[in-house]
Design a protein around this motif. Structure first.
Motif, PDB file in Angstrom:
ATOM      1  N   SER A   8     -19.918 -48.977 -17.805  1.00 18.92           N
ATOM      2  CA  SER A   8     -20.162 -48.215 -16.455  1.00 18.92           C
ATOM      3  C   SER A   8     -21.819 -47.540 -16.533  1.00 18.92           C
ATOM      4  O   SER A   8     -22.148 -46.942 -17.356  1.00 18.92           O
ATOM      5  N   PHE A   9     -22.598 -48.172 -15.380  1.00 24.82           N
ATOM      6  CA  PHE A   9     -23.851 -47.556 -15.225  1.00 24.82           C
ATOM      7  C   PHE A   9     -23.886 -45.989 -15.111  1.00 24.82           C
ATOM      8  O   PHE A   9     -24.822 -45.263 -15.708  1.00 24.82           O
ATOM      9  N   TYR A  10     -22.883 -45.686 -14.284  1.00 23.11           N
ATOM     10  CA  TYR A  10     -22.728 -44.221 -14.077  1.00 23.11           C
ATOM     11  C   TYR A  10     -22.396 -43.436 -15.202  1.00 23.11           C
ATOM     12  O   TYR A  10     -22.447 -42.111 -15.187  1.00 23.11           O
ATOM     13  N   GLY A  11     -21.823 -44.114 -16.233  1.00 25.24           N
ATOM     14  CA  GLY A  11     -21.474 -43.148 -17.702  1.00 25.24           C
ATOM     15  C   GLY A  11     -22.681 -43.111 -18.475  1.00 25.24           C
ATOM     16  O   GLY A  11     -22.456 -42.521 -19.681  1.00 25.24           O
ATOM     17  N   LYS A  12     -23.648 -43.647 -18.310  1.00 24.72           N
ATOM     18  CA  LYS A  12     -24.788 -43.845 -19.410  1.00 24.72           C
ATOM     19  C   LYS A  12     -24.999 -42.324 -19.975  1.00 24.72           C
ATOM     20  O   LYS A  12     -25.195 -42.414 -21.164  1.00 24.72           O
ATOM     21  N   ASN A  13     -25.287 -41.417 -19.162  1.00 24.24           N
ATOM     22  CA  ASN A  13     -26.049 -40.460 -19.612  1.00 24.24           C
ATOM     23  C   ASN A  13     -24.551 -39.727 -20.678  1.00 24.24           C
ATOM     24  O   ASN A  13     -25.186 -39.136 -21.636  1.00 24.24           O
ATOM     25  N   LYS A  14     -23.652 -39.624 -20.342  1.00 24.62           N
ATOM     26  CA  LYS A  14     -22.531 -39.186 -21.269  1.00 24.62           C
ATOM     27  C   LYS A  14     -21.889 -40.065 -22.304  1.00 24.62           C
ATOM     28  O   LYS A  14     -21.334 -39.502 -23.477  1.00 24.62           O
ATOM     29  N   GLU A  37     -26.273 -54.343 -20.923  1.00 29.81           N
ATOM     30  CA  GLU A  37     -26.888 -53.260 -21.913  1.00 29.81           C
ATOM     31  C   GLU A  37     -28.069 -53.939 -22.875  1.00 29.81           C
ATOM     32  O   GLU A  37     -28.938 -53.147 -23.453  1.00 29.81           O
ATOM     33  N   LYS A  38     -28.046 -55.352 -22.900  1.00 30.80           N
ATOM     34  CA  LYS A  38     -29.032 -55.867 -23.928  1.00 30.80           C
ATOM     35  C   LYS A  38     -30.360 -56.580 -22.619  1.00 30.80           C
ATOM     36  O   LYS A  38     -31.406 -56.606 -23.253  1.00 30.80           O
ATOM     37  N   GLY A  39     -30.151 -56.297 -21.389  1.00 26.22           N
ATOM     38  CA  GLY A  39     -30.823 -56.863 -20.536  1.00 26.22           C
ATOM     39  C   GLY A  39     -31.102 -58.304 -20.248  1.00 26.22           C
ATOM     40  O   GLY A  39     -31.861 -59.128 -19.638  1.00 26.22           O
ATOM     41  N   ASN A  40     -30.200 -59.254 -21.048  1.00 31.14           N
ATOM     42  CA  ASN A  40     -30.456 -60.721 -21.088  1.00 31.14           C
ATOM     43  C   ASN A  40     -29.462 -61.230 -19.970  1.00 31.14           C
ATOM     44  O   ASN A  40     -29.231 -62.499 -20.239  1.00 31.14           O
ATOM     45  N   TYR A  41     -28.729 -60.629 -19.369  1.00 29.40           N
ATOM     46  CA  TYR A  41     -27.512 -61.158 -18.607  1.00 29.40           C
ATOM     47  C   TYR A  41     -28.170 -61.806 -17.142  1.00 29.40           C
ATOM     48  O   TYR A  41     -27.522 -62.611 -16.627  1.00 29.40           O
ATOM     49  N   LYS A  42     -29.191 -61.588 -16.734  1.00 29.49           N
ATOM     50  CA  LYS A  42     -29.822 -62.255 -15.676  1.00 29.49           C
ATOM     51  C   LYS A  42     -30.451 -63.445 -16.020  1.00 29.49           C
ATOM     52  O   LYS A  42     -31.005 -64.247 -14.825  1.00 29.49           O
ATOM     53  N   SER A  77     -14.693 -45.845 -21.018  1.00 29.78           N
ATOM     54  CA  SER A  77     -14.388 -44.358 -21.046  1.00 29.78           C
ATOM     55  C   SER A  77     -14.824 -43.772 -19.740  1.00 29.78           C
ATOM     56  O   SER A  77     -14.004 -42.802 -19.316  1.00 29.78           O
ATOM     57  N   PHE A  78     -15.745 -44.267 -19.098  1.00 30.89           N
ATOM     58  CA  PHE A  78     -16.119 -43.785 -17.903  1.00 30.89           C
ATOM     59  C   PHE A  78     -15.629 -44.570 -16.842  1.00 30.89           C
ATOM     60  O   PHE A  78     -16.132 -45.823 -16.829  1.00 30.89           O
ATOM     61  N   GLN A  79     -14.681 -44.229 -16.156  1.00 25.85           N
ATOM     62  CA  GLN A  79     -13.928 -45.369 -15.217  1.00 25.85           C
ATOM     63  C   GLN A  79     -14.612 -45.288 -13.904  1.00 25.85           C
ATOM     64  O   GLN A  79     -14.803 -44.225 -13.341  1.00 25.85           O
ATOM     65  N   ASP A  80     -14.935 -46.468 -13.270  1.00 26.96           N
ATOM     66  CA  ASP A  80     -15.451 -46.573 -11.861  1.00 26.96           C
ATOM     67  C   ASP A  80     -14.975 -47.739 -11.049  1.00 26.96           C
ATOM     68  O   ASP A  80     -14.564 -48.803 -12.075  1.00 26.96           O
ATOM     69  N   LEU A  81     -15.365 -48.042  -9.932  1.00 28.23           N
ATOM     70  CA  LEU A  81     -14.788 -49.024  -9.152  1.00 28.23           C
ATOM     71  C   LEU A  81     -15.340 -50.118  -9.692  1.00 28.23           C
ATOM     72  O   LEU A  81     -14.760 -51.314  -9.493  1.00 28.23           O
ATOM     73  N   LEU A 100     -12.080 -51.175 -23.951  1.00 29.27           N
ATOM     74  CA  LEU A 100     -12.210 -50.140 -24.988  1.00 29.27           C
ATOM     75  C   LEU A 100     -12.567 -48.590 -24.321  1.00 29.27           C
ATOM     76  O   LEU A 100     -13.258 -48.565 -23.504  1.00 29.27           O
ATOM     77  N   SER A 101     -11.774 -47.533 -24.934  1.00 30.92           N
ATOM     78  CA  SER A 101     -11.995 -46.299 -24.397  1.00 30.92           C
ATOM     79  C   SER A 101     -11.716 -45.127 -25.552  1.00 30.92           C
ATOM     80  O   SER A 101     -10.934 -45.581 -26.273  1.00 30.92           O
ATOM     81  N   ILE A 102     -12.379 -44.175 -25.569  1.00 31.35           N
ATOM     82  CA  ILE A 102     -12.281 -43.253 -26.420  1.00 31.35           C
ATOM     83  C   ILE A 102     -11.200 -42.334 -26.174  1.00 31.35           C
ATOM     84  O   ILE A 102     -10.786 -41.282 -26.757  1.00 31.35           O
ATOM     85  N   TYR A 103     -10.887 -42.494 -24.944  1.00 30.75           N
ATOM     86  CA  TYR A 103      -9.458 -41.491 -24.255  1.00 30.75           C
ATOM     87  C   TYR A 103      -8.150 -42.038 -24.215  1.00 30.75           C
ATOM     88  O   TYR A 103      -7.260 -41.407 -24.768  1.00 30.75           O
ATOM     89  N   GLU A 104      -7.899 -43.495 -23.887  1.00 28.79           N
ATOM     90  CA  GLU A 104      -6.678 -43.985 -23.891  1.00 28.79           C
ATOM     91  C   GLU A 104      -6.609 -45.570 -23.898  1.00 28.79           C
ATOM     92  O   GLU A 104      -7.551 -46.051 -23.767  1.00 28.79           O
ATOM     93  N   ASP A 105      -5.693 -46.100 -24.157  1.00 29.39           N
ATOM     94  CA  ASP A 105      -5.349 -47.449 -24.391  1.00 29.39           C
ATOM     95  C   ASP A 105      -4.649 -48.116 -23.113  1.00 29.39           C
ATOM     96  O   ASP A 105      -3.509 -47.723 -23.006  1.00 29.39           O
TER      97      ASP A 105
END
Length: 183
Positions: A8-14, A37-42, A77-81, A100-105
């Motif tokens: 998630s882009f919105y979870g980057k800070n945390k 995250e690597k910038g090679n996707y485009k 770990s940061f859930q978003d739509l 993968l999540s640090i909170y739940e499976d």
């Protein structure tokens, strides 16, 4: 093996340290990693597509990379739509997906043959990712053989695969996998 990895882009800070940890772990498996995250996707887009609306180019690149990947790994770990949509897109394309999540499976909540989930820590992330990559590697279709069927068998195969909404090849593979589980 080609793995598309996103978070998630919105979870980057945390969560950026976890995003980086997962990315490094996937790369250690020797897989080719394509990721925002690597910038090679485009790179998959034409120059014209990259010059259009950047947001549309971003999502078109993600969609195309998911379709071309052997598997998808998503840090959730940061859930978003958007991450949920990308997960569903990969599953609809019948790609193995590891969330993968640090909170739940999440595999405790989502039951799908293409979906795998895991709660991870810094101590076990390598084991979790390596196990998924190994499992996907074993299921990557690399063998081909010809099969002769009677007209009646072929007619049944056509009907059964259409009824289930899958290809005839996938129907036969599912029968083999089911038979293996019953033994």
């Amino acid at each position: 093996m080609r793995i598309f990895y996103t978070a998630s882009f919105y979870g980057k800070n945390k969560y950026q340290k976890y995003y980086d940890l997962v990315l490094e772990t996937i790369e250690k498996t020797g897989a080719t990693v394509i990721s925002p995250e690597k910038g090679n996707y485009k790179r998959i887009l034409t120059a014209k597509a990259r010059m259009r609306d950047p947001k549309l180019a971003h999502y078109e690149a993600i969609r195309k990379n998911i379709l071309q990947a052997d598997a998808v790994i998503i840090e959730v770990s940061f859930q978003d739509l958007q991450i949920g949509y990308e997960t569903a897109l990969a599953i609809a394309a019948k790609k193995p997906v590891l969330c993968l999540s640090i909170y739940e499976d999440f595999s405790q909540k989502i039951d799908n043959q293409y979906f795998f989930g895991a709660k991870y820590t810094e101590l076990d992330v390598e084991e979790v990712v390596a196990e998924f990559v190994e499992r996907v590697g074993k299921k990557t279709l690399g063998e081909r053989f010809n099969l002769f069927l009677s007209a009646v068998q072929e007619e049944y195969l056509e009907h059964a695969s259409r009824e289930k909404g899958i290809s005839k090849s996938e129907y036969v593979r599912n029968l083999i996998d089911k038979d293996k589980l019953e033994k």
